[in-house]
Scaffold this motif. Structure first.
Motif, PDB file in Angstrom:
ATOM      1  N   ALA B   8      39.252  42.677  35.168  1.00  0.00           N
ATOM      2  CA  ALA B   8      37.901  42.558  35.700  1.00  0.00           C
ATOM      3  C   ALA B   8      37.896  41.863  37.052  1.00  0.00           C
ATOM      4  N   HIS B  10      35.187  39.869  39.542  1.00  0.00           N
ATOM      5  CA  HIS B  10      33.856  39.267  39.494  1.00  0.00           C
ATOM      6  C   HIS B  10      33.491  38.744  40.874  1.00  0.00           C
ATOM      7  N   ARG B  11      32.502  39.442  41.504  1.00  0.00           N
ATOM      8  CA  ARG B  11      32.001  39.082  42.839  1.00  0.00           C
ATOM      9  C   ARG B  11      33.129  38.782  43.814  1.00  0.00           C
ATOM     10  N   SER B  30      32.069  43.672  41.775  1.00  0.00           N
ATOM     11  CA  SER B  30      32.375  43.354  40.376  1.00  0.00           C
ATOM     12  C   SER B  30      32.730  44.636  39.650  1.00  0.00           C
ATOM     13  N   ALA B  32      34.658  45.960  35.686  1.00  0.00           N
ATOM     14  CA  ALA B  32      35.396  45.671  34.456  1.00  0.00           C
ATOM     15  C   ALA B  32      36.019  46.969  33.966  1.00  0.00           C
ATOM     16  N   GLY B  65      35.820  34.840  44.858  1.00  0.00           N
ATOM     17  CA  GLY B  65      35.588  35.579  43.626  1.00  0.00           C
ATOM     18  C   GLY B  65      36.760  35.467  42.673  1.00  0.00           C
ATOM     19  N   ASP B  66      36.588  36.064  41.490  1.00  0.00           N
ATOM     20  CA  ASP B  66      37.562  35.868  40.429  1.00  0.00           C
ATOM     21  C   ASP B  66      38.132  37.203  39.953  1.00  0.00           C
ATOM     22  N   ARG B  68      40.346  38.700  36.719  1.00  0.00           N
ATOM     23  CA  ARG B  68      40.854  38.308  35.400  1.00  0.00           C
ATOM     24  C   ARG B  68      41.658  39.445  34.814  1.00  0.00           C
ATOM     25  N   SER B  73      42.889  34.172  34.455  1.00  0.00           N
ATOM     26  CA  SER B  73      42.371  34.284  35.816  1.00  0.00           C
ATOM     27  C   SER B  73      43.536  34.258  36.793  1.00  0.00           C
TER      28      SER B  73
END
Lengths: 413, 225
Positions: B8, B10-11, B30, B32, B65-66, B68, B73
């Protein structure tokens, strides 16, 4: 187990990288090859020379001290007995009494002359001496007996011949019991010495006797008549010290005793093989340092060549580095891959240098008659050094490869 | 879908410094990807598709942002752990194949296994298996230069799946191929998807995106529509 496979594959990879650019690898490793070969040949010569010096000193006797009459030494034309003021038999007697550390003292009255038997005549050195010479000069007998105290007392005209003199005069018969004319007088042969190898020229550490050309006679038989025993002139005195550790001390004692009796006149010289050996060792250490410097310099030159070629290799394989990173290589893996390659490159260079150096040393030995010697540790040492130089000079290119950004490396054209 | 997605974003923002000006390629994306999904990311060139894929693969780090992977992470991982992730969890297929020219097909496929520190025999067995699954067994000892474009891409796919990753990322996998061989390559990816492997393919080719079950459009650094 799996790690063994990893290292093995790194080596295979390195080997294939080198093989893919054979000519370039050869040219870049050539500097290392020549450097290693030169170092090895020089080491082989040095090692051979050192061994020879040791052998010679062993022969002269590390426990020996030789006093020579300087008047005779400095005047090569003079083969007559030394003039006034040189060594006397009294000096030998005094030295013999000077310390319990002195095991044997033999007076020497040497003169070059001819020895003749039948119709044969050869050059020989007549050595008038005492029975103690057999101990002092570590002589060994092949046949017969050596001079005895009784021969001296009776002033007997007997002699012991060196191996070459005996062989030249008596080709087919046993010399013992035969008569030999030495100089103007006739002597009966009572023994023959065992032949002894001898070194000459620059490689000799000190001028020793060529024992094989000697003819030993009792000093009493050749002493000038009408002169007091104490005043008999000598050309040298050979001294054997009981214990090697006291050789230097005894040499000092000998010098001070002679200085006193000669009232400061330096008409003699004291030769101490042990001191000469130490001197030779110091010279060799200096030479060794110079050689090490040359070796380091040649490896530096070779290493810079390796670094240069590895930088080019890294550049060419930038894309490959990107691919490997993308499929899971860490920067560490990449660095190791290039280090393995540079290490193998210099190892191969060093190995060819080893072959070249050994060939050069062998050629010097068989064609030039040089005493060369290559030890296993020397060979292993130069190989280790060549690998280490590859790792050292390959480090910068390897780190550069490792630092490449994977994405930029993949885009590299 | 239950549990965390396979991978995923995220931003995620990504900007490059081009000269003095920062160039923002991704602007808060973003995404997933679940297990067994087949996602196509469409969009004009320069939209940031490749960058997005690189970030998903752990080849590049986002500016912000992240990212994963399962529970992990990527922001907290060091170089070694990221390399391990690329090695075990992700298979990457490039538009330009990126095979190593001096190695044979078999050796190219074995490259990821070297970094997985596999014993030699096991490595060989797995590589042959992967090569067989893309139908290149007869070509395994050839150099990349001796292969056709389609064969090269199949070799690259074998390399991507040799460590049995859950996610395969393909960046314009048919971009250097003609329509027919491109289709063959996509068939292979579709078959892998049938075997529950998640696939994310970046393309601007509708014939390619037709294989995907989920299509996304990236324009100027953000998903649209």
């Amino acid at each position: 187990m799996a790690d063994g496979a990893y290292w093995w594959q790194l080596l295979v990879l390195a080997y294939r990288g080198i093989r893919a650019q054979r000519m370039r690898a050869f040219l870049s490793a050539f500097g290392v090859t020549v450097g290693i070969a030169a170092v090895l040949a020089i080491l082989a010569i040095g090692e051979g020379a050192r061994e020879q010096v040791l052998k010679q000193v062993e022969e002269l006797g590390m426990n020996g001290i030789l006093v020579r009459s300087a008047a005779l030494e400095n005047d090569p034309a003079a083969r007559r007995p030394a003039g006034p003021g040189t060594l006397r038999l009294a000096d030998a007697d005094r030295l013999e009494r000077s310390s319990p550390q002195i095991e044997a003292v033999a007076p020497l009255s040497e003169s070059w002359t001819t020895a003749a038997a039948g119709d044969r005549e050869v050059r020989a050195r007549r050595v008038g001496t005492a029975p103690a010479i057999v101990v002092a000069n570590k002589l060994s007998l092949a046949v017969g007996r050596f001079l005895a105290a009784d021969d001296s007392r009776q002033r007997r005209a007997v002699c012991v011949l060196g191996a070459d003199v005996a062989a030249d005069l008596f080709r087919f018969t046993s010399p013992v019991g035969r008569r030999v004319r030495i100089g103007q007088r006739s002597f009966q042969v009572i023994g023959v010495l065992a032949p002894r190898a001898r070194l000459t020229g620059d490689r000799a550490i000190a001028r020793g006797h060529d024992v094989n050309r000697d003819a030993y006679v009792p000093l009493e038989a050749v002493a000038p008549s009408g002169e007091m025993r104490d005043g008999w002139p000598l050309t040298g005195i050979s001294i054997l010290v009981r214990d090697r550790s006291s050789v230097t001390g005894m040499a000092g004692l000998v010098r001070s005793v002679l200085e006193r009796t000669h009232r400061g006149r330096r008409d003699y010289e004291v030769v101490v093989p042990l001191e000469l050996l130490e001197q030779r060792r110091r010279t060799q250490r200096t030479l060794g340092a110079v050689l090490a410097g040359i070796a380091a310099l040649s490896l530096l030159v070779g290493g810079v060549g390796i670094m240069n070629i590895m930088l080019a290799t890294v550049m060419e394989r930038t894309r490959e580095i990107g691919v490997r990173r993308a499929v899971g290589a860490t920067s560490h893996d990449i660095a190791l891959q290039f280090l393995a390659e540079s290490g193998m490159l210099t190892f191969l260079g060093g190995a060819s240098g080893l072959v070249l150096g050994v060939s050069a040393a062998l050629a010097l030995r068989f064609l030039g008659g040089w005493p060369v010697r290559i030890t296993f540790s020397t060979a292993a040492g130069v190989l280790a050094i060549s690998v280490v130089s590859g790792l050292v000079f390959g480090l910068y290119p390897a780190l550069k490869a490792a630092a490449a950004d994977p994405i930029e490396a993949l885009r590299y054209e | 879908m239950s549990g965390p997605p396979l991978a995923a974003l995220h931003r995620v923002h990504k900007s490059y410094r081009v000269g003095a000006e920062p160039l923002e390629v991704l602007k808060g994306v973003s995404l997933a990807v679940g297990e067994g999904e087949f996602v196509a990311i469409m969009g004009p060139s320069g939209a940031g598709k490749s960058t997005l894929l690189h970030i998903l693969a752990g080849l590049e780090r986002p500016t912000q942002g992240d990212v994963r992977f399962g529970d992990v992470s990527l922001g907290g991982l060091d170089d070694r752990s990221l390399a391990r992730l690329r090695n075990r969890e992700v298979g990457f297929v490039f538009q330009a194949f990126h095979l190593i020219p001096r190695l044979s097909v078999l050796e190219n496929v074995e490259v990821p296994l070297l970094y997985a520190r596999l014993p030699l025999a096991e490595s060989r067995r797995r590589a042959l298996e992967a090569i067989e699954s893309v139908g290149l067994a007869a070509r395994r000892l050839h150099a990349p230069a001796e292969l056709s474009g389609g064969e090269r891409q199949r070799a690259a796919i074998a390399r991507a799946l040799v460590n049995d990753p859950a996610l395969i990322l393909a960046d314009e996998p048919t971009g250097n191929l003609d329509a027919k061989t491109g289709n063959e390559v996509m068939e292979i990816l579709a078959r892998l998807n049938d075997q529950r492997k998640a696939i994310v393919v970046v393309t601007h080719n509708d014939a390619v995106s037709a294989f995907a079950r989920r299509k996304l459009s990236l324009e100027d650094g953000t998903f649209v529509g």
